[in-house]
Design a protein around this motif. Sequence first.
Motif, PDB file in Angstrom:
ATOM      1  N   GLY A   1       0.773  -1.223   0.000  1.00 42.05           N
ATOM      2  CA  GLY A   1       0.000   0.000   0.000  1.00 42.05           C
ATOM      3  C   GLY A   1       0.806   1.275   0.000  1.00 42.05           C
ATOM      4  N   GLN A   2       2.085   1.176  -0.378  1.00 45.41           N
ATOM      5  CA  GLN A   2       2.928   2.376  -0.353  1.00 45.41           C
ATOM      6  C   GLN A   2       3.902   2.360  -1.519  1.00 45.41           C
ATOM      7  OE1 GLN A   2       4.899   2.972   3.393  1.00 45.41           O
ATOM      8  NE2 GLN A   2       6.217   4.625   2.641  1.00 45.41           N
ATOM      9  N   TYR A   3       4.166   3.542  -2.094  1.00 49.41           N
ATOM     10  CA  TYR A   3       5.176   3.690  -3.126  1.00 49.41           C
ATOM     11  C   TYR A   3       6.532   4.005  -2.491  1.00 49.41           C
ATOM     12  CZ  TYR A   3       1.995   3.698  -7.132  1.00 49.41           C
ATOM     13  OH  TYR A   3       1.099   3.325  -8.101  1.00 49.41           O
ATOM     14  N   TYR A   4       7.596   3.537  -3.173  1.00 51.23           N
ATOM     15  CA  TYR A   4       8.965   3.811  -2.740  1.00 51.23           C
ATOM     16  C   TYR A   4       9.757   4.368  -3.914  1.00 51.23           C
ATOM     17  CZ  TYR A   4       7.818   1.065   1.391  1.00 51.23           C
ATOM     18  OH  TYR A   4       7.238   0.609   2.537  1.00 51.23           O
ATOM     19  N   SER A   5      10.676   5.273  -3.619  1.00 49.69           N
ATOM     20  CA  SER A   5      11.508   5.912  -4.641  1.00 49.69           C
ATOM     21  C   SER A   5      12.933   5.353  -4.585  1.00 49.69           C
ATOM     22  CB  SER A   5      11.540   7.429  -4.433  1.00 49.69           C
ATOM     23  OG  SER A   5      10.241   7.975  -4.536  1.00 49.69           O
ATOM     24  N   VAL A   6      13.581   5.357  -5.737  1.00 49.40           N
ATOM     25  CA  VAL A   6      14.903   4.741  -5.869  1.00 49.40           C
ATOM     26  C   VAL A   6      15.890   5.740  -6.467  1.00 49.40           C
ATOM     27  CG1 VAL A   6      16.235   2.928  -7.042  1.00 49.40           C
ATOM     28  CG2 VAL A   6      13.947   2.428  -6.150  1.00 49.40           C
ATOM     29  N   TYR A   7      17.053   5.879  -5.836  1.00 52.05           N
ATOM     30  CA  TYR A   7      18.142   6.658  -6.415  1.00 52.05           C
ATOM     31  C   TYR A   7      18.912   5.790  -7.407  1.00 52.05           C
ATOM     32  CZ  TYR A   7      17.881  10.679  -3.271  1.00 52.05           C
ATOM     33  OH  TYR A   7      17.488  11.812  -2.612  1.00 52.05           O
ATOM     34  N   GLU A   8      19.170   6.339  -8.599  1.00 54.50           N
ATOM     35  CA  GLU A   8      20.087   5.735  -9.544  1.00 54.50           C
ATOM     36  C   GLU A   8      21.470   6.324  -9.274  1.00 54.50           C
ATOM     37  OE1 GLU A   8      20.308   3.521 -12.339  1.00 54.50           O
ATOM     38  OE2 GLU A   8      18.611   2.699 -11.215  1.00 54.50           O
ATOM     39  N   MET A   9      22.476   5.437  -9.175  1.00 50.89           N
ATOM     40  CA  MET A   9      23.836   5.864  -8.900  1.00 50.89           C
ATOM     41  C   MET A   9      24.784   5.193  -9.890  1.00 50.89           C
ATOM     42  SD  MET A   9      23.850   5.800  -4.700  1.00 50.89           S
ATOM     43  CE  MET A   9      25.192   6.977  -4.578  1.00 50.89           C
ATOM     44  N   SER A  10      25.912   5.827 -10.141  1.00 49.37           N
ATOM     45  CA  SER A  10      26.881   5.257 -11.073  1.00 49.37           C
ATOM     46  C   SER A  10      28.292   5.680 -10.709  1.00 49.37           C
ATOM     47  CB  SER A  10      26.572   5.695 -12.510  1.00 49.37           C
ATOM     48  OG  SER A  10      26.872   7.066 -12.685  1.00 49.37           O
ATOM     49  N   ILE A  11      29.256   4.937 -11.281  1.00 41.73           N
ATOM     50  CA  ILE A  11      30.670   5.277 -11.183  1.00 41.73           C
ATOM     51  C   ILE A  11      31.312   4.938 -12.519  1.00 41.73           C
ATOM     52  CG2 ILE A  11      31.230   3.028 -10.155  1.00 41.73           C
ATOM     53  CD1 ILE A  11      33.512   4.418  -8.627  1.00 41.73           C
ATOM     54  N   LEU A  12      32.213   5.795 -12.998  1.00 43.86           N
ATOM     55  CA  LEU A  12      32.924   5.580 -14.252  1.00 43.86           C
ATOM     56  C   LEU A  12      34.340   5.092 -13.970  1.00 43.86           C
ATOM     57  CD1 LEU A  12      31.819   8.791 -16.192  1.00 43.86           C
ATOM     58  CD2 LEU A  12      30.699   6.547 -16.120  1.00 43.86           C
ATOM     59  N   GLU A  13      34.929   4.444 -14.974  1.00 43.54           N
ATOM     60  CA  GLU A  13      36.223   3.800 -14.755  1.00 43.54           C
ATOM     61  C   GLU A  13      37.309   4.787 -14.315  1.00 43.54           C
ATOM     62  OE1 GLU A  13      38.209   2.182 -18.218  1.00 43.54           O
ATOM     63  OE2 GLU A  13      36.853   3.266 -19.539  1.00 43.54           O
TER      64      GLU A  13
END
Length: 353
Positions: A335-347
């Motif tokens: 019954g609840q929405y959740y938000s997600v952070y997108e994260m990255s790292i480059l070589e």
Amino acid sequence: MTLQQPQVGDLQLRIIQANEQHAEQVTSLLVNAAEWMESQGIEQWKKEMFTPELIHSYFAEREVFLLYVDDRPAAMFTLQSGDPDYWQHLDDDRYLYLHRLTVHQDFRSLGLGAILIQWATNYALTSGKKGLRLDCMAHLPTLNRFYQSQDFRYMGTHDVKGRLASLYEKLPPTEDHQIRLEYFLEKDFEQLLEWSGDAKFLQQWSGIGWEYPLDTSDLEAHIEGANHPMFSDQLIYIVVDRITNHKVGHVALSRIDRTNRSARISKLLVGDPEARGKGYGRQILNELLRIGFDTLGMHRITLGVYDYNVSAIKLYESCGFSKEGLMRDSSWLDGQYYSVYEMSILEDEWRAL
């Protein structure tokens, strides 16, 4: 050079450096192993390949060792300085290279393979080398898992005369709370199911890919086609504490895109409650980034993390990841929405750390 002879219970074990006089015993052990491989449908060795000329070349170009159990030849291996055929640009004569590790079928229940690896490691170090290296056919996940379980870390995969060989280097001795990664196989299913937790916890570490409750069919689909470093779109690992040999977690390097040189860290879990807070998570991330960037040649590695998981976000940022954006209300649970952070790292960011 004299090293302490290994022991297995009351059995008398003896390792010697062999010479041409032992050629028949060496050949017999190798042919026995090849016959077993053929009976199991394993395409690795053929008994016809072990000609007198080949065996002679071993004594001329390498050090050959035999292990006897109660005076019966039970196992063998060879060592050489440098291995340009398999290691190519990574070849380094400061290491010894293990080949032809072979245990006769009559003695396979004794764990002689692990004993020989440890003895060869000690021999390399006593000889003034940095350590021990070996290769393994990339298409044999169970054999790769064996070497991983002996504290070998993956260093790359090379094409050697049309055969893909995965390269491994023995890790240095450890003291406390250090990990190794081993391919996740069917024998690990029960442990991951035990760790999976309730619906909220399962969602936190696995994302939206699995629904509660996790079951065996989910894990069978999870490993299908996985764990070939040159062809699979994901490498999946069980995480093991090197001192205790206890399984402590799970992780995958998924969405491997060799064209665009990108991959994603997923399903990262420190599953054993007693293992949490000891730095395993950071070690898992660092080793997976090393594999992704150094051995697979990735340019970009990503992950997703729920915005409420503040401690995980801090860990990822401390390992070099940057937030790219917030996927608002991207998943639904109870019954609840959740938000997600997108994260990255480059070589280049990783190499600058």
